[in-house]
Design an enzyme around this catalytic site. Structure first.
Site, mmCIF file in Angstrom:
data_model
loop_
_atom_site.group_PDB
_atom_site.id
_atom_site.type_symbol
_atom_site.label_atom_id
_atom_site.label_comp_id
_atom_site.label_asym_id
_atom_site.label_seq_id
_atom_site.Cartn_x
_atom_site.Cartn_y
_atom_site.Cartn_z
ATOM 1 N N CYS A 1 49.553 36.319 41.639
ATOM 2 C CA CYS A 1 49.860 37.071 40.416
ATOM 3 C C CYS A 1 51.055 38.017 40.562
ATOM 4 O O CYS A 1 51.572 38.518 39.570
ATOM 5 C CB CYS A 1 48.622 37.829 39.955
ATOM 6 S SG CYS A 1 47.258 36.723 39.573
ATOM 7 N N HIS B 1 50.558 43.266 34.979
ATOM 8 C CA HIS B 1 49.962 41.943 35.108
ATOM 9 C C HIS B 1 48.646 41.955 34.326
ATOM 10 O O HIS B 1 47.885 42.920 34.389
ATOM 11 C CB HIS B 1 49.720 41.631 36.582
ATOM 12 C CG HIS B 1 48.863 40.436 36.797
ATOM 13 N ND1 HIS B 1 49.182 39.208 36.260
ATOM 14 C CD2 HIS B 1 47.687 40.265 37.462
ATOM 15 C CE1 HIS B 1 48.230 38.342 36.594
ATOM 16 N NE2 HIS B 1 47.316 38.955 37.320
ATOM 17 N N ASN C 1 44.511 35.477 31.914
ATOM 18 C CA ASN C 1 45.358 35.691 33.092
ATOM 19 C C ASN C 1 46.104 34.392 33.412
ATOM 20 O O ASN C 1 45.508 33.437 33.894
ATOM 21 C CB ASN C 1 44.474 36.123 34.274
ATOM 22 C CG ASN C 1 45.280 36.399 35.527
ATOM 23 O OD1 ASN C 1 46.470 36.092 35.592
ATOM 24 N ND2 ASN C 1 44.634 36.975 36.527
HETATM 25 N N1 COA Z 1 29.202 35.801 31.868
HETATM 26 C C1 COA Z 1 28.058 36.479 31.972
HETATM 27 N N2 COA Z 1 27.681 37.081 33.098
HETATM 28 C C2 COA Z 1 28.498 36.989 34.174
HETATM 29 C C3 COA Z 1 29.707 36.287 34.125
HETATM 30 C C4 COA Z 1 30.059 35.669 32.914
HETATM 31 N N3 COA Z 1 31.185 34.970 32.749
HETATM 32 N N4 COA Z 1 30.316 36.362 35.321
HETATM 33 C C5 COA Z 1 29.498 37.097 36.103
HETATM 34 N N5 COA Z 1 28.415 37.464 35.421
HETATM 35 C C6 COA Z 1 27.276 38.267 35.877
HETATM 36 C C7 COA Z 1 27.171 38.285 37.370
HETATM 37 O O1 COA Z 1 26.440 37.170 37.838
HETATM 38 C C8 COA Z 1 26.420 39.582 37.601
HETATM 39 O O2 COA Z 1 25.061 39.367 37.389
HETATM 40 P P1 COA Z 1 23.980 40.077 38.314
HETATM 41 O O3 COA Z 1 24.183 41.544 38.095
HETATM 42 O O4 COA Z 1 22.691 39.564 37.741
HETATM 43 O O5 COA Z 1 24.283 39.625 39.708
HETATM 44 C C9 COA Z 1 26.935 40.496 36.511
HETATM 45 O O6 COA Z 1 27.510 39.628 35.512
HETATM 46 C C10 COA Z 1 28.002 41.477 36.984
HETATM 47 O O7 COA Z 1 28.931 40.782 37.800
HETATM 48 P P2 COA Z 1 30.185 41.480 38.434
HETATM 49 O O8 COA Z 1 30.923 40.477 39.271
HETATM 50 O O9 COA Z 1 29.794 42.770 39.069
HETATM 51 O O10 COA Z 1 31.004 41.804 37.125
HETATM 52 P P3 COA Z 1 32.313 42.642 36.988
HETATM 53 O O11 COA Z 1 32.108 43.766 36.058
HETATM 54 O O12 COA Z 1 32.920 42.947 38.313
HETATM 55 O O13 COA Z 1 33.264 41.618 36.240
HETATM 56 C C11 COA Z 1 35.113 40.227 36.820
HETATM 57 C C12 COA Z 1 33.612 40.406 36.873
HETATM 58 C C13 COA Z 1 35.481 38.942 37.538
HETATM 59 C C14 COA Z 1 35.530 40.136 35.360
HETATM 60 C C15 COA Z 1 35.790 41.451 37.477
HETATM 61 O O14 COA Z 1 35.210 41.656 38.740
HETATM 62 C C16 COA Z 1 37.267 41.288 37.641
HETATM 63 O O15 COA Z 1 38.002 41.272 36.683
HETATM 64 N N6 COA Z 1 37.745 41.243 38.895
HETATM 65 C C17 COA Z 1 39.138 41.154 39.167
HETATM 66 C C18 COA Z 1 39.604 39.803 38.804
HETATM 67 C C19 COA Z 1 41.069 39.697 38.868
HETATM 68 O O16 COA Z 1 41.755 40.577 38.477
HETATM 69 N N7 COA Z 1 41.523 38.538 39.358
HETATM 70 C C20 COA Z 1 42.853 38.195 39.380
HETATM 71 C C21 COA Z 1 43.542 38.922 40.432
HETATM 72 S S1 COA Z 1 45.060 39.195 39.960
#
Ligand code: COA
Length: 345
Positions: free
Chosen positions: A114, A253, A283
């Site tokens: 990214c 980004h 993204n």
């Molecule tokens: N829909 C519903 N529930 C979901 C889900 C989805 N698409 N994806 C994950 N969950 C659930 C998980 O299983 C978890 O359940 P649990 O509590 O029962 O285990 C819960 O939601 C929370 O998951 P978590 O991973 O803590 O969520 P989060 O708030 O961190 O959001 C992302 C997940 C991926 C959106 C977030 O971590 C993120 O944006 N990370 C950075 C990603 C990024 O920037 N990537 C590119 C790099 S440049």
């Protein structure tokens, strides 16, 4: 020494939209969860057989050539930032060079996930500043749908396809001023694609184990992204004596709206001065920053202070400070684009 200025912006977005509601039919998720956790409403997916990243790059580059009436033979260098090249080699830049007829250009691909567009912009700028080249195309493009596991709800909701391109040319007054770029390979394990390279060439086993898909530990990446992206954006602003009031736009980004907000807070600016289109495109990895510049071009004026900031797999991250070189409202179609952006926001 002249500055390397962005003097034109082009883009390509596939027509097919994949909404959160479409994803509800594929994985156990829902529109509300995706919107509140990421800020994404829909993303674009390239679904045209025989077309991939090089096609999107060529369309973005061609838009610049058409808009400025530039003969492709005038292009000296093409740098393509991507993690989803059409193939490992030839480089996407070679495919683009051939497609647009840039017969005097050389080029290469740059892989920094990214942060790829920012790193490519810095590289391209050096060729302008040293006087080696007069016209450099820097393109950020990814077809993330090609490495997405549409049964993995933690990743497939985030990414989309798209391309953005800029032209760099020498300018007496405006252009790239400063940058802070960083990598930390110890973070590599948190965001990666295991197979397809020399360590795990494609085999039945890699296919069976789904090793050709992107893998992400979202929480880990989120933590590093907030710290990394906001840190470098604040650092580049501080060392150039820019307060929030001095900055016309932050161009982050588009990974997650919460990461974007954290970065804006740290730099000391409100959302009205942050380019955000993650809601519509998700993204697009290397594509996000030039796609924002494209949507907001009509707002930009000569001398505007702009900070670009990114964070990505590797880990890689960086921020770039530049001053804008031209009146974007004079670019044909830019005002309409801006209007659409405001209406859809
Ligand atoms: N829909 C519903 N529930 C979901 C889900 C989805 N698409 N994806 C994950 N969950 C659930 C998980 O299983 C978890 O359940 P649990 O509590 O029962 O285990 C819960 O939601 C929370 O998951 P978590 O991973 O803590 O969520 P989060 O708030 O961190 O959001 C992302 C997940 C991926 C959106 C977030 O971590 C993120 O944006 N990370 C950075 C990603 C990024 O920037 N990537 C590119 C790099 S440049």
């Amino acid at each position: 020494m002249p500055r390397a200025a962005i003097t034109a912006v082009g883009h390509f977005l596939p027509e097919t939209k994949m909404t959160n509601f479409d994803l509800e039919k594929l994985v156990d998720t829902n529109d509300e969860w995706i919107r509140t956790r990421t800020g994404i409403r829909e993303r674009r997916i390239l679904r045209e057989p025989g077309k991939a990243t090089a096609y999107m790059c060529s369309r973005a580059a061609q838009e610049i050539l058409d808009q400025r009436g530039i003969d492709p033979e005038e292009i000296d260098l093409i740098i393509v930032a991507t993690v989803t090249p059409d193939m490992l080699f030839p480089a996407t830049a070679c495919l683009v060079q051939h497609e647009i007829g840039a017969t005097n250009a050389w080029g290469y691909d740059l892989s920094a996930a990214c942060s790829g567009f920012l790193f490519a912009l810095s590289a391209g700028a050096r060729f302008i500043e040293t006087g080696a080249h007069k016209k450099v195309l820097v393109i950020g493009a990814d077809m993330m749908s090609s490495i997405m596991d549409y049964t993995d709800r933690t990743t497939c909701i985030i990414f989309g396809d798209g391309a953005g391109a800029v032209l760099l040319e020498p300018h007496e007054e405006h252009g790239l001023v400063d940058f802070v770029h960083k990598v930390d390979g110890s973070g590599g394990e948190h965001l990666r694609m295991d197979a397809g390279g020399s360590l795990h060439p494609a085999s039945h086993e890699t296919i069976d184990k789904k090793m050709h898909y992107l893998i992400q530990e979202g929480r880990q990446v989120f933590k590093f992204a907030v710290k990394g992206m906001s840190g470098v954006a604040a650092e580049v602003a501080k060392r150039n004596n820019l307060s929030g009031d001095d900055i016309k736009y932050l161009v982050p980004h588009q990974a997650n709206l919460r990461i974007i907000d954290a970065t804006a807070n740290r730099v000391g600016i409100g959302r009205d001065k942050v380019m955000i289109n993650i809601d519509r495109y998700g993204n697009t990895t290397s594509g996000t920053i030039p796609l924002c510049l494209y949507d907001w071009e009509a707002e930009l004026r000569p001398g505007d202070n702009i900070i670009l900031a990114a964070f990505g797999g590797g880990f890689t991250w960086g921020a770039t400070y530049l001053t804008w070189a031209y009146d974007g409202s004079q670019v044909p179609g830019a005002l309409e684009r801006q209007q659409n952006t405001l209406e859809e926001a």
